[in-house]
Design a protein around this motif. Structure first.
Motif, short mmCIF file in Angstrom:
data_model
loop_
_atom_site.label_atom_id
_atom_site.label_comp_id
_atom_site.label_asym_id
_atom_site.label_seq_id
_atom_site.Cartn_x
_atom_site.Cartn_y
_atom_site.Cartn_z
N ILE A 23 77.39 -24.65 50.51
CA ILE A 23 78.33 -23.91 50.17
C ILE A 23 78.43 -25.39 48.63
CG2 ILE A 23 80.94 -23.85 50.17
CD1 ILE A 23 80.06 -23.19 53.64
N LEU A 24 78.64 -26.46 49.46
CA LEU A 24 78.39 -27.67 48.55
C LEU A 24 77.98 -27.20 46.55
CD1 LEU A 24 80.19 -30.61 50.74
CD2 LEU A 24 81.48 -28.65 49.66
N VAL A 25 76.55 -27.70 46.83
CA VAL A 25 76.00 -27.40 46.40
C VAL A 25 76.39 -26.07 45.09
CG1 VAL A 25 73.75 -26.75 45.83
CG2 VAL A 25 73.92 -28.69 47.14
N GLU A 26 76.62 -24.83 45.90
CA GLU A 26 76.86 -23.58 44.64
C GLU A 26 78.34 -23.85 44.25
OE1 GLU A 26 78.56 -19.34 44.95
OE2 GLU A 26 77.61 -20.27 47.68
N ALA A 27 79.46 -24.44 44.82
CA ALA A 27 80.64 -25.76 44.39
C ALA A 27 80.53 -26.34 43.20
CB ALA A 27 81.86 -25.46 45.02
N ALA A 28 79.01 -26.83 43.19
CA ALA A 28 78.52 -28.15 42.28
C ALA A 28 78.69 -27.60 41.15
CB ALA A 28 78.10 -29.01 42.80
#
Length: 217
Positions: free
Chosen positions: A9-14
């Motif tokens: 999830i965080l990588v996608e937001a990154a």
């Protein structure tokens, strides 16, 4: 849950953070050279405009600038999507600091270079583009690298105008799971990884510029 559970999830937001960083850096570079060259060799009527831009955006908070563009401009009939607002605010802010980097590097070129160009009957524009800038650009690179990393870190502020970047998603996950250590630990690692990529890319660019200009690193 562990850090690995939050990473997708965080990588996608990154990716959103990286996009904001990249596009705002493009804006910042354009403004840096436009304002920096104007401060160094611009016409008398353009210099006050460049000075006002640099002093306003260096002398005020980036967060206030971001809020002003997003919340105040619509009140006078001009509104922009959140993503464009974030890119523009970061670009304007970083560009103001970059303008001083450009101006300082241009002023660091010895005066003898200008005298030699005048002796050869070079125009001011020819002197700037063919003699001064090729020598000044390598001097700018270390400072521009620092500004680029700072710009990446400043992208976290765009979460304040509802952009679903890395910081926004981290806060969302933290509120949902109450797992501050893992969520913010994963976010920290992702920001560090992105910063290392930016630093490596700019060092590679700096090396190529040094070789192209015959300057030793």
């Amino acid at each position: 849950m562990s850090i690995l559970d939050y990473l997708p999830i965080l990588v996608e937001a990154a990716m959103t953070s990286a996009l904001v960083c990249l596009l705002s850096l493009v804006v910042a570079v354009i403004l840096s050279f436009a304002a920096g060259i104007t401060l160094f060799a611009g016409s008398l009527w353009l210099r006050p405009v460049a000075v006002a831009y640099v002093e306003i955006f260096r002398g005020t908070s980036l967060l206030v600038q971001l809020f002003w563009l997003y919340y105040a401009l619509p009140l006078i009939g001009f509104s922009m999507p959140p993503l464009l607002t974030g890119i523009l605010a970061l670009g304007l802010n970083t560009g103001a600091y970059g303008a001083e980097v450009v101006r300082g590097a241009l002023q660091a070129i010895p005066g003898q270079q200008h005298e030699a160009a005048r002796a050869l009957n070079f125009s001011r524009a020819h002197t700037l583009w063919r003699i001064v800038l090729p020598q000044a650009v390598p001097e700018m690179m270390p400072s521009f690298s620092s500004l680029a990393v700072q710009n990446l870190k400043d992208t976290s502020l765009v979460s304040m105008i509802t952009i679903a970047d890395l910081t926004f998603k981290a806060q969302e996950l933290r509120n949902l799971t109450q797992d501050s250590v893992s969520v913010y630990g994963a976010s920290l690692l992702i920001y560090l990884a992105m910063a290392l990529v930016v630093i490596s890319a700019l060092r590679l660019l700096e090396g190529r510029i040094n070789r192209a200009t015959g300057r030793q690193a």
